[in-house]
Motif scaffolding. Structure first.
Motif, PDB file in Angstrom:
ATOM      1  N   ILE A  45      -2.934  -1.480  -9.417  1.00  4.44           N
ATOM      2  CA  ILE A  45      -4.031  -2.423  -9.165  1.00  4.44           C
ATOM      3  C   ILE A  45      -3.480  -3.792  -8.755  1.00  4.44           C
ATOM      4  CG2 ILE A  45      -5.952  -3.671 -10.238  1.00  4.44           C
ATOM      5  CD1 ILE A  45      -6.485  -0.678  -9.540  1.00  4.44           C
ATOM      6  N   LEU A  46      -2.429  -4.247  -9.399  1.00  8.89           N
ATOM      7  CA  LEU A  46      -1.834  -5.538  -9.054  1.00  8.89           C
ATOM      8  C   LEU A  46      -1.243  -5.530  -7.646  1.00  8.89           C
ATOM      9  CD1 LEU A  46      -0.171  -6.503 -12.446  1.00  8.89           C
ATOM     10  CD2 LEU A  46      -2.085  -7.666 -11.320  1.00  8.89           C
ATOM     11  N   ILE A  47      -0.620  -4.429  -7.260  1.00  8.20           N
ATOM     12  CA  ILE A  47      -0.070  -4.320  -5.903  1.00  8.20           C
ATOM     13  C   ILE A  47      -1.196  -4.412  -4.878  1.00  8.20           C
ATOM     14  CG2 ILE A  47       1.021  -2.741  -4.254  1.00  8.20           C
ATOM     15  CD1 ILE A  47       2.685  -1.696  -6.673  1.00  8.20           C
ATOM     16  N   ILE A  48      -2.233  -3.625  -5.080  1.00 13.19           N
ATOM     17  CA  ILE A  48      -3.363  -3.636  -4.144  1.00 13.19           C
ATOM     18  C   ILE A  48      -4.025  -5.015  -4.132  1.00 13.19           C
ATOM     19  CG2 ILE A  48      -5.645  -2.661  -3.674  1.00 13.19           C
ATOM     20  CD1 ILE A  48      -4.471   0.034  -4.743  1.00 13.19           C
ATOM     21  N   LEU A  78       0.830  -1.208   0.000  1.00 15.16           N
ATOM     22  CA  LEU A  78       0.000   0.000   0.000  1.00 15.16           C
ATOM     23  C   LEU A  78       0.862   1.255   0.000  1.00 15.16           C
ATOM     24  CD1 LEU A  78      -3.001  -0.926   2.311  1.00 15.16           C
ATOM     25  CD2 LEU A  78      -2.850  -0.935  -0.187  1.00 15.16           C
ATOM     26  N   GLY A  79       2.003   1.198   0.672  1.00 18.56           N
ATOM     27  CA  GLY A  79       2.915   2.346   0.652  1.00 18.56           C
ATOM     28  C   GLY A  79       3.397   2.650  -0.757  1.00 18.56           C
ATOM     29  N   THR A  80       3.735   1.600  -1.509  1.00 20.21           N
ATOM     30  CA  THR A  80       4.180   1.777  -2.893  1.00 20.21           C
ATOM     31  C   THR A  80       3.059   2.336  -3.762  1.00 20.21           C
ATOM     32  OG1 THR A  80       5.749  -0.047  -2.667  1.00 20.21           O
ATOM     33  CG2 THR A  80       5.108   0.570  -4.913  1.00 20.21           C
ATOM     34  N   ILE A 126      -4.562  -7.671  -0.950  1.00 21.14           N
ATOM     35  CA  ILE A 126      -5.865  -8.257  -0.610  1.00 21.14           C
ATOM     36  C   ILE A 126      -5.773  -9.778  -0.559  1.00 21.14           C
ATOM     37  CG2 ILE A 126      -8.229  -8.608  -1.461  1.00 21.14           C
ATOM     38  CD1 ILE A 126      -8.061  -5.670  -2.519  1.00 21.14           C
ATOM     39  N   VAL A 127      -5.113 -10.381  -1.535  1.00 19.45           N
ATOM     40  CA  VAL A 127      -4.967 -11.835  -1.563  1.00 19.45           C
ATOM     41  C   VAL A 127      -4.211 -12.323  -0.324  1.00 19.45           C
ATOM     42  CG1 VAL A 127      -3.855 -13.756  -2.788  1.00 19.45           C
ATOM     43  CG2 VAL A 127      -5.176 -12.061  -4.062  1.00 19.45           C
TER      44      VAL A 127
END
Length: 107
Positions: free
Chosen positions: A92-95, A66-68, A99-100
């Protein structure tokens, strides 16, 4: 204090510090440079307190991911960095990855 609230404090402090790092112009500007130090101290303190209750893998993944993502968004909004489809997909992939990890039941 709720450990996720404390983790959010760590994330916001880290994003603030990273933003001030850019504004410090290589530590040539005093106030942004002080913001870097204060922000990172607050971020690591809050993260260390969070690690007393959350597993390190989950806490660090949330903090870093989330920081990134938020730092990239700050760059777009405040430093007029360009947004394109690739950058959007990366955020979107980071977030999604965060979540995963949270849904994995690793608590």
């Amino acid at each position: 204090m709720n450990h996720y609230l404390l983790l959010m404090v760590a994330i916001i402090s880290e994003v603030f510090a990273s933003s001030m790092l850019k504004a410090s112009a290589g530590f040539k500007k005093l106030l942004p440079s002080l913001g870097v130090v204060v922000g990172y101290v607050a971020a690591f303190y809050a993260l260390s307190k969070t690690l007393q209750t959350l597993p390190i893998g989950v806490a660090y993944a949330i903090w870093a991911g989330l920081g990134t993502a938020l730092t990239a968004i700050v760059g777009i909004l405040f430093y007029k960095e360009k947004m394109n489809a690739t950058k959007f997909a990366g955020i979107i992939l980071i977030i999604g990855g965060v979540i995963v990890l949270n849904l994995s039941g690793a608590h």
